[in-house]
Write a protein that holds these residues in place. Structure first.
Motif, PDB file in Angstrom:
ATOM      1  N   ILE A 179       3.862   5.704  14.875  1.00 55.29           N
ATOM      2  CA  ILE A 179       3.567   6.666  13.765  1.00 55.29           C
ATOM      3  C   ILE A 179       2.029   6.830  13.551  1.00 55.29           C
ATOM      4  CG2 ILE A 179       3.994   7.010  11.265  1.00 55.29           C
ATOM      5  CD1 ILE A 179       6.462   5.381  11.606  1.00 55.29           C
ATOM      6  N   MET A 180       1.262   5.620  13.654  1.00 52.99           N
ATOM      7  CA  MET A 180       0.007   5.490  13.230  1.00 52.99           C
ATOM      8  C   MET A 180      -0.922   6.269  14.208  1.00 52.99           C
ATOM      9  SD  MET A 180      -0.225   1.404  12.637  1.00 52.99           S
ATOM     10  CE  MET A 180      -2.251   1.435  12.180  1.00 52.99           C
ATOM     11  N   GLY A 181      -0.096   6.467  15.696  1.00 56.48           N
ATOM     12  CA  GLY A 181      -1.005   7.070  16.666  1.00 56.48           C
ATOM     13  C   GLY A 181      -0.833   8.845  16.560  1.00 56.48           C
ATOM     14  N   SER A 182       0.053   9.270  15.831  1.00 56.48           N
ATOM     15  CA  SER A 182       0.480  10.584  15.787  1.00 56.48           C
ATOM     16  C   SER A 182      -0.415  11.465  15.013  1.00 56.48           C
ATOM     17  CB  SER A 182       2.028  10.716  15.480  1.00 56.48           C
ATOM     18  OG  SER A 182       2.800  10.083  16.039  1.00 56.48           O
ATOM     19  N   TRP A 183      -0.587  12.676  15.240  1.00 60.29           N
ATOM     20  CA  TRP A 183      -1.433  13.774  14.598  1.00 60.29           C
ATOM     21  C   TRP A 183      -2.767  13.135  14.212  1.00 60.29           C
ATOM     22  CZ3 TRP A 183       3.568  12.367  12.150  1.00 60.29           C
ATOM     23  CH2 TRP A 183       4.644  12.873  12.713  1.00 60.29           C
ATOM     24  N   GLN A 184      -3.684  12.977  15.061  1.00 64.76           N
ATOM     25  CA  GLN A 184      -4.774  12.214  14.806  1.00 64.76           C
ATOM     26  C   GLN A 184      -5.741  12.822  13.674  1.00 64.76           C
ATOM     27  OE1 GLN A 184      -5.779   9.801  16.580  1.00 64.76           O
ATOM     28  NE2 GLN A 184      -3.834   9.562  17.618  1.00 64.76           N
ATOM     29  N   HIS A 185      -5.405  13.984  13.362  1.00 64.57           N
ATOM     30  CA  HIS A 185      -6.440  14.184  12.234  1.00 64.57           C
ATOM     31  C   HIS A 185      -5.645  14.291  10.782  1.00 64.57           C
ATOM     32  CE1 HIS A 185      -9.607  14.849  15.215  1.00 64.57           C
ATOM     33  NE2 HIS A 185      -8.402  15.657  15.767  1.00 64.57           N
ATOM     34  N   GLU A 186      -4.599  14.161  10.661  1.00 64.47           N
ATOM     35  CA  GLU A 186      -3.823  14.162   9.545  1.00 64.47           C
ATOM     36  C   GLU A 186      -3.889  12.824   8.816  1.00 64.47           C
ATOM     37  OE1 GLU A 186      -2.991  17.109   8.740  1.00 64.47           O
ATOM     38  OE2 GLU A 186      -3.822  17.553  10.854  1.00 64.47           O
ATOM     39  N   ILE A 187      -3.666  13.002   7.395  1.00 63.22           N
ATOM     40  CA  ILE A 187      -3.396  11.430   6.644  1.00 63.22           C
ATOM     41  C   ILE A 187      -2.062  11.041   6.947  1.00 63.22           C
ATOM     42  CG2 ILE A 187      -3.604  10.566   4.268  1.00 63.22           C
ATOM     43  CD1 ILE A 187      -6.227  11.829   5.498  1.00 63.22           C
ATOM     44  N   LYS A 188      -2.133   9.454   7.323  1.00 67.39           N
ATOM     45  CA  LYS A 188      -0.991   8.741   7.264  1.00 67.39           C
ATOM     46  C   LYS A 188      -1.056   7.671   6.460  1.00 67.39           C
ATOM     47  CE  LYS A 188      -1.943   9.223  11.354  1.00 67.39           C
ATOM     48  NZ  LYS A 188      -2.265   9.800  12.515  1.00 67.39           N
ATOM     49  N   LEU A 189       0.023   7.404   5.498  1.00 65.85           N
ATOM     50  CA  LEU A 189      -0.003   6.140   4.582  1.00 65.85           C
ATOM     51  C   LEU A 189       1.278   5.273   5.340  1.00 65.85           C
ATOM     52  CD1 LEU A 189      -1.319   8.813   2.953  1.00 65.85           C
ATOM     53  CD2 LEU A 189      -1.155   7.034   1.105  1.00 65.85           C
ATOM     54  N   LEU A 190       1.117   4.034   5.498  1.00 65.13           N
ATOM     55  CA  LEU A 190       1.991   3.233   6.202  1.00 65.13           C
ATOM     56  C   LEU A 190       2.059   2.035   5.337  1.00 65.13           C
ATOM     57  CD1 LEU A 190       1.528   3.534   9.908  1.00 65.13           C
ATOM     58  CD2 LEU A 190       2.548   5.068   8.504  1.00 65.13           C
ATOM     59  N   SER A 191       3.319   1.605   5.063  1.00 67.18           N
ATOM     60  CA  SER A 191       3.541   0.451   4.089  1.00 67.18           C
ATOM     61  C   SER A 191       3.115  -0.785   4.699  1.00 67.18           C
ATOM     62  CB  SER A 191       5.164   0.511   3.922  1.00 67.18           C
ATOM     63  OG  SER A 191       5.781   0.128   4.979  1.00 67.18           O
ATOM     64  N   CYS A 192       2.918  -0.995   6.045  1.00 67.99           N
ATOM     65  CA  CYS A 192       2.257  -2.207   6.448  1.00 67.99           C
ATOM     66  C   CYS A 192       1.951  -1.877   8.007  1.00 67.99           C
ATOM     67  CB  CYS A 192       3.471  -3.368   6.533  1.00 67.99           C
ATOM     68  SG  CYS A 192       5.009  -2.979   7.282  1.00 67.99           S
ATOM     69  N   TYR A 215       3.436   0.467  -5.960  1.00 73.17           N
ATOM     70  CA  TYR A 215       1.895   0.776  -5.978  1.00 73.17           C
ATOM     71  C   TYR A 215       1.463   1.916  -5.560  1.00 73.17           C
ATOM     72  CZ  TYR A 215       1.928  -4.151  -7.766  1.00 73.17           C
ATOM     73  OH  TYR A 215       2.258  -5.270  -8.415  1.00 73.17           O
ATOM     74  N   LEU A 216       1.952   2.415  -4.729  1.00 71.76           N
ATOM     75  CA  LEU A 216       1.459   3.705  -4.312  1.00 71.76           C
ATOM     76  C   LEU A 216       1.419   4.949  -5.233  1.00 71.76           C
ATOM     77  CD1 LEU A 216       0.836   5.921  -1.737  1.00 71.76           C
ATOM     78  CD2 LEU A 216       3.160   6.354  -1.871  1.00 71.76           C
ATOM     79  N   TYR A 235      -6.802  -0.204  -3.299  1.00 74.22           N
ATOM     80  CA  TYR A 235      -5.945  -0.566  -4.444  1.00 74.22           C
ATOM     81  C   TYR A 235      -4.695  -1.181  -3.773  1.00 74.22           C
ATOM     82  CZ  TYR A 235      -2.850   0.000  -8.115  1.00 74.22           C
ATOM     83  OH  TYR A 235      -1.867  -0.260  -9.294  1.00 74.22           O
ATOM     84  N   LEU A 236      -4.218  -0.557  -2.637  1.00 73.74           N
ATOM     85  CA  LEU A 236      -3.113  -0.954  -2.138  1.00 73.74           C
ATOM     86  C   LEU A 236      -3.049  -2.739  -1.617  1.00 73.74           C
ATOM     87  CD1 LEU A 236      -1.625   2.327  -0.724  1.00 73.74           C
ATOM     88  CD2 LEU A 236      -0.468   1.039  -2.463  1.00 73.74           C
ATOM     89  N   VAL A 273      -0.583  -5.060  -3.034  1.00 77.97           N
ATOM     90  CA  VAL A 273       0.869  -5.344  -2.154  1.00 77.97           C
ATOM     91  C   VAL A 273       0.417  -6.732  -1.540  1.00 77.97           C
ATOM     92  CG1 VAL A 273       1.951  -4.404  -0.216  1.00 77.97           C
ATOM     93  CG2 VAL A 273       1.107  -2.724  -1.934  1.00 77.97           C
ATOM     94  N   GLY A 274      -0.611  -7.113  -0.965  1.00 75.25           N
ATOM     95  CA  GLY A 274      -0.889  -8.210  -0.202  1.00 75.25           C
ATOM     96  C   GLY A 274      -0.408  -9.546  -0.965  1.00 75.25           C
ATOM     97  N   PRO A 275      -1.150  -9.640  -2.243  1.00 75.47           N
ATOM     98  CA  PRO A 275      -0.584 -10.693  -3.075  1.00 75.47           C
ATOM     99  C   PRO A 275       0.663 -10.804  -3.323  1.00 75.47           C
ATOM    100  CG  PRO A 275      -2.864  -9.940  -3.508  1.00 75.47           C
ATOM    101  CD  PRO A 275      -2.212  -8.861  -2.921  1.00 75.47           C
ATOM    102  N   ASP A 276       1.265  -9.747  -3.758  1.00 71.37           N
ATOM    103  CA  ASP A 276       2.547  -9.736  -4.248  1.00 71.37           C
ATOM    104  C   ASP A 276       3.392 -10.146  -3.043  1.00 71.37           C
ATOM    105  OD1 ASP A 276       1.974  -8.952  -6.795  1.00 71.37           O
ATOM    106  OD2 ASP A 276       3.129  -7.189  -6.771  1.00 71.37           O
ATOM    107  N   ALA A 277       3.387  -9.764  -1.816  1.00 68.38           N
ATOM    108  CA  ALA A 277       4.082  -9.814  -0.687  1.00 68.38           C
ATOM    109  C   ALA A 277       4.139 -11.189  -0.121  1.00 68.38           C
ATOM    110  CB  ALA A 277       3.587  -8.935   0.531  1.00 68.38           C
ATOM    111  N   LYS A 278       3.190 -12.005  -0.384  1.00 67.07           N
ATOM    112  CA  LYS A 278       3.254 -13.425  -0.170  1.00 67.07           C
ATOM    113  C   LYS A 278       4.507 -14.266  -0.917  1.00 67.07           C
ATOM    114  CE  LYS A 278      -1.625 -13.809   1.072  1.00 67.07           C
ATOM    115  NZ  LYS A 278      -2.960 -14.599   0.545  1.00 67.07           N
TER     116      LYS A 278
END
Length: 543
Positions: free
Chosen positions: A179-192, A214-215, A239-240, A244-249
């Motif tokens: 997913i991260m490598g698809s559509w190089q010039h578009e915006i991708k927001l991934l949960s982790c 939080y998104l 912001y994420l 997210v990081g501190p809560d995930a722990k």
């Protein structure tokens, strides 16, 4: 996975938060109710909250935002909306694609591919049921057309939830990386990140995924660090990470959301009232005001977008569970209601195109001609199309299961009108029509290898084509060609024992007993009770 990883203006003028003269579209998908995978408690709620953000907070035109939840989220319904957006959108417009649910991959033939699983995706060998997946091939055709029109794509995926899926940890990692490598010039927001999970909590916002909760708050303005009324990719990432990081722990492991794309791209615009509401929601640790206004008591009916529901449960401080109800309840009493009921009755009975005057297709056309609700007419069309294509997937089950005699009988009895009618219902969607053409050629190709080759050229990810070619090549004394076919087959279906058994037989013909032994052992590791592989393994050395 969640598509990204894990179980893990003030006043009365409602102006879109996005630029003037610019249209915004939304495809919002949430699947929590899985038939063959661990259920996800909050994935559908996360999707509802993102839908409310676009429609209520950002004031995106409701006609341009589509919400697909659980059983309503089918490949054909989503593709139909995608097709319409491709036709309507113009340069400068933007499209938000949001997915919350499971994501995984098994196959290694194309490491750039990924799968987002819909509600009835099989427990393994996903490509035996392509209609239950949203894969890169599905998205590519629509997204590439939008990129050519200079439409901005914001792809949001919350799909890496903790839980046991067929691909295991490797599958989650490969899926997220693809997913991260698809559509190089578009915006991708991934949960982790690829090696992490997307966590959820019943204590957050009435029950939410950390990332999605939080998104939305960040896009409503809590991520606007410089207070200029705009939230950039860079600000949202910061912001994420901070939230997210501190809560995930506290829930078992690290989670770092990842945003790929131009860092200064403005994801959303805000105004003081929106920011104030977001602060209040954060301080109260509650669902949005729009969500809280949904039907509040068990048994009550409610409606979100075009999705009607009955409230199943309402736990104070946690979340509501929804049961999707038949759109029949939304049809006015009288003639049209009886026509729609007859349509549903024929769908359930499997009378899809015949008899001509008493089939699901007949009642669909009758409802349409009689001036039935346009949204429901479209829902009937895509429901019929999904059911027609499912008959073809059902046809292939004996082939994948190694029962070639039953398969041969089923092919002779299969009604080709099912595919012809599905093509008619595609309604100008060339991408959907291409997939249906590949299935039509495959059906005819079981007795004509030239057509079989054409089918594979149109759909290179259909395992049945390689399996049939391999069987033909093996039977006609072409073991090296059969080896290529079966190797591709097991790459696409790596958890299917019959493919490895065929590989072992080919290696035996090629005089490679060690490779044959490994293939038979692999088949037995998938299914220890698979007798053909056990017998073949014994026969290698004359035991």
């Amino acid at each position: 996975m969640k598509w990204i990883h894990g179980i893990a203006g003030a006043g009365l003028c409602l102006v879109s938060v996005f630029a003037r003269g610019q249209s915004t579209y939304g495809l919002v998908i949430g699947v929590a109710d899985y038939a063959y995978h661990p259920k996800l408690t909050f994935a559908d709620k996360d999707a509802v909250e993102f839908y409310f953000y676009l429609k209520e907070a950002a004031h995106v035109d409701a006609s341009r935002v589509s919400l697909f939840l659980n059983a309503m989220a089918t490949r054909e319904k989503i593709g139909e909306k995608f097709h319409r957006i491709v036709g309507e959108a113009h340069e400068g417009d933007r499209l938000f694609i949001y997915f919350s649910g499971h994501g995984d991959t098994e196959q290694s033939a194309r490491t750039d591919n990924f799968f987002l699983l819909l509600g009835r995706a099989p427990a393994k060998n996903y490509l035996t049921r392509p209609g239950e997946l949203l894969d890169k091939q599905f998205f590519d055709g629509y997204i590439q057309a939008l990129i050519q029109k200079k439409v901005s794509i914001i792809f949001i995926c919350d799909a890496c939830h903790a839980g046991s899926l067929a691909g295991g940890e490797t599958g989650k990692r490969v899926n997220t990386g693809a997913i991260m490598g698809s559509w190089q010039h578009e915006i991708k927001l991934l949960s982790c990140l690829p090696d992490q999970a997307s966590w959820m909590s019943p204590k957050l916002g009435g029950g939410r995924s950390l990332f999605s909760y939080y998104l939305v708050l960040g896009m409503k303005g809590l991520a606007d660090r410089d207070g200029d009324g705009k939230v950039s990719v860079s600000e949202l990432q910061t912001y994420l990470n901070d939230k997210v990081g501190p809560d995930a722990k506290a829930y078992g492991g690290p989670q770092q959301p990842e945003i790929v794309g131009q860092k200064e791209f403005v994801v959303s615009r805000t105004w003081p009232a929106m920011v104030s509401e977001a602060r209040q929601q954060y301080q109260a640790n509650s669902p949005s005001e729009e969500y809280k206004r949904l039907a509040p008591i068990p048994g009550a009916k409610t409606k979100v977008a075009n999705n009607p529901f009955v409230v199943k449960n309402d736990i104070v401080g946690e979340t509501r569970e929804f049961l999707e109800i038949d759109p029949w309840n939304a049809v006015a009493e009288g003639y049209l209601k009886s026509v729609y009921y007859s349509f549903k009755e024929k769908i359930e009975a499997g009378s899809l195109v015949l008899p001509q005057d008493n089939s699901a297709y007949y009642y669909y056309t009758l409802f349409k001609r009689s001036g039935g609700d346009s949204a429901l007419t479209m829902d009937m069309r895509t429901t019929l199309q999904t059911t027609l294509l499912t008959t073809f997937d059902d046809l292939l089950d004996p082939l994948y299961g190694g029962d070639t005699a039953t398969f041969a009988t089923a092919v002779k009895g299969y009604n080709p009108l099912n595919l012809a009618m599905a093509d008619t219902l595609a309604s100008g969607d060339t991408l959907m029509a291409r997939q249906i053409e590949a299935r039509t050629l495959l059906l005819r190709g079981f007795s004509d290898t030239a057509l079989l080759r054409q089918s594979i050229a149109l759909d290179s990810l259909c395992p049945a084509g390689y399996l049939e070619f391999g069987r033909v090549h093996l039977a006609t004394g072409q073991p090296r060609e059969a080896l290529d076919d079966f190797e591709m087959y097991v790459q696409l279906l790596p958890n299917e024992e019959h493919g490895y058994n065929y590989l072992g037989l080919v290696y035996q013909v090629l005089g490679q007993p060690k490779a044959a032994s490994e293939a038979f052992k692999k088949a037995l590791s998938i299914n220890p009770s698979f007798a053909p592989a056990r017998e073949n393994l014994k026969n290698i050395f004359g035991d």
